[in-house]
Scaffold this motif. Structure first.
Motif, PDB file in Angstrom:
ATOM      1  N   THR A  90       0.857  -1.172   0.000  1.00 22.15           N
ATOM      2  CA  THR A  90       0.000   0.000   0.000  1.00 22.15           C
ATOM      3  C   THR A  90       0.899   1.229   0.000  1.00 22.15           C
ATOM      4  OG1 THR A  90      -1.749  -1.144   1.188  1.00 22.15           O
ATOM      5  CG2 THR A  90      -1.820   1.262   1.210  1.00 22.15           C
TER       6      THR A  90
ATOM      7  N   GLU B   7     -12.823  11.377  -8.030  1.00 23.43           N
ATOM      8  CA  GLU B   7     -13.041  10.111  -8.756  1.00 23.43           C
ATOM      9  C   GLU B   7     -12.366  10.116 -10.123  1.00 23.43           C
ATOM     10  OE1 GLU B   7     -14.382   7.058  -8.142  1.00 23.43           O
ATOM     11  OE2 GLU B   7     -14.412   7.742  -6.067  1.00 23.43           O
TER      12      GLU B   7
ATOM     13  N   VAL C 127      -8.868   9.041  -9.663  1.00 20.51           N
ATOM     14  CA  VAL C 127      -8.801   7.591  -9.475  1.00 20.51           C
ATOM     15  C   VAL C 127      -8.886   6.896 -10.829  1.00 20.51           C
ATOM     16  CG1 VAL C 127      -9.979   5.583  -8.485  1.00 20.51           C
ATOM     17  CG2 VAL C 127      -9.689   7.664  -7.114  1.00 20.51           C
TER      18      VAL C 127
ATOM     19  N   ASN D  72      -6.070  -0.869  -6.214  1.00 22.04           N
ATOM     20  CA  ASN D  72      -7.215  -0.178  -5.647  1.00 22.04           C
ATOM     21  C   ASN D  72      -6.739   1.139  -5.060  1.00 22.04           C
ATOM     22  OD1 ASN D  72      -9.419  -2.184  -5.895  1.00 22.04           O
ATOM     23  ND2 ASN D  72      -8.020  -3.411  -4.672  1.00 22.04           N
TER      24      ASN D  72
ATOM     25  N   ASN E 182      -8.042   4.955  -3.105  1.00 19.07           N
ATOM     26  CA  ASN E 182      -9.122   5.689  -2.459  1.00 19.07           C
ATOM     27  C   ASN E 182      -8.819   7.185  -2.531  1.00 19.07           C
ATOM     28  OD1 ASN E 182      -7.433   6.416  -0.249  1.00 19.07           O
ATOM     29  ND2 ASN E 182      -8.009   4.568   0.859  1.00 19.07           N
ATOM     30  N   LEU E 183      -9.782   7.991  -2.139  1.00 22.38           N
ATOM     31  CA  LEU E 183      -9.639   9.434  -2.250  1.00 22.38           C
ATOM     32  C   LEU E 183      -8.692  10.024  -1.202  1.00 22.38           C
ATOM     33  CD1 LEU E 183     -13.299  10.464  -3.100  1.00 22.38           C
ATOM     34  CD2 LEU E 183     -11.347  10.186  -4.642  1.00 22.38           C
TER      35      LEU E 183
ATOM     36  N   GLN F 209      -4.395   6.546  -0.889  1.00 22.56           N
ATOM     37  CA  GLN F 209      -3.801   5.234  -0.639  1.00 22.56           C
ATOM     38  C   GLN F 209      -4.060   4.333  -1.831  1.00 22.56           C
ATOM     39  OE1 GLN F 209      -5.834   4.340   3.001  1.00 22.56           O
ATOM     40  NE2 GLN F 209      -4.113   5.058   4.242  1.00 22.56           N
TER      41      GLN F 209
END
Length: 72
Positions: free
Chosen positions: A7, A16, A19, A36, A38-39, A42
């Motif tokens: 991570t 978004e 991302v 994966n 996230n906002l 990470q």
């Protein structure tokens, strides 16, 4: 296969659309099993270290404007 899971904390993820841009930067990268984000910035990566490296994945993200801050 020698699967690695890491991570990373990266800069540049604010929405978004960011991302999605990160996903496009990593899409099709040989050896990457999953990613994966996230906002909060990470990014979790699972990859085969016999086919790619952490450095190659970080470089692919950097080419799209995402910089690693620290390993979480």
């Amino acid at each position: 296969m020698a699967a690695q899971v890491e991570t990373l904390q990266v800069t540049g993820i604010r929405c978004e659309r960011c991302v999605n841009r990160l996903a496009a930067a990593l899409r099709g990268h040989e050896g990457l099993e999953s990613a994966n984000a996230n906002l909060m910035g990470q990014v979790s990566l699972q990859y085969d270290d016999e086919r790619t490296s952490r450095e190659e994945l970080v470089a692919a993200m950097a080419r799209s404007g995402f910089r690693e801050v620290e390993v979480v």
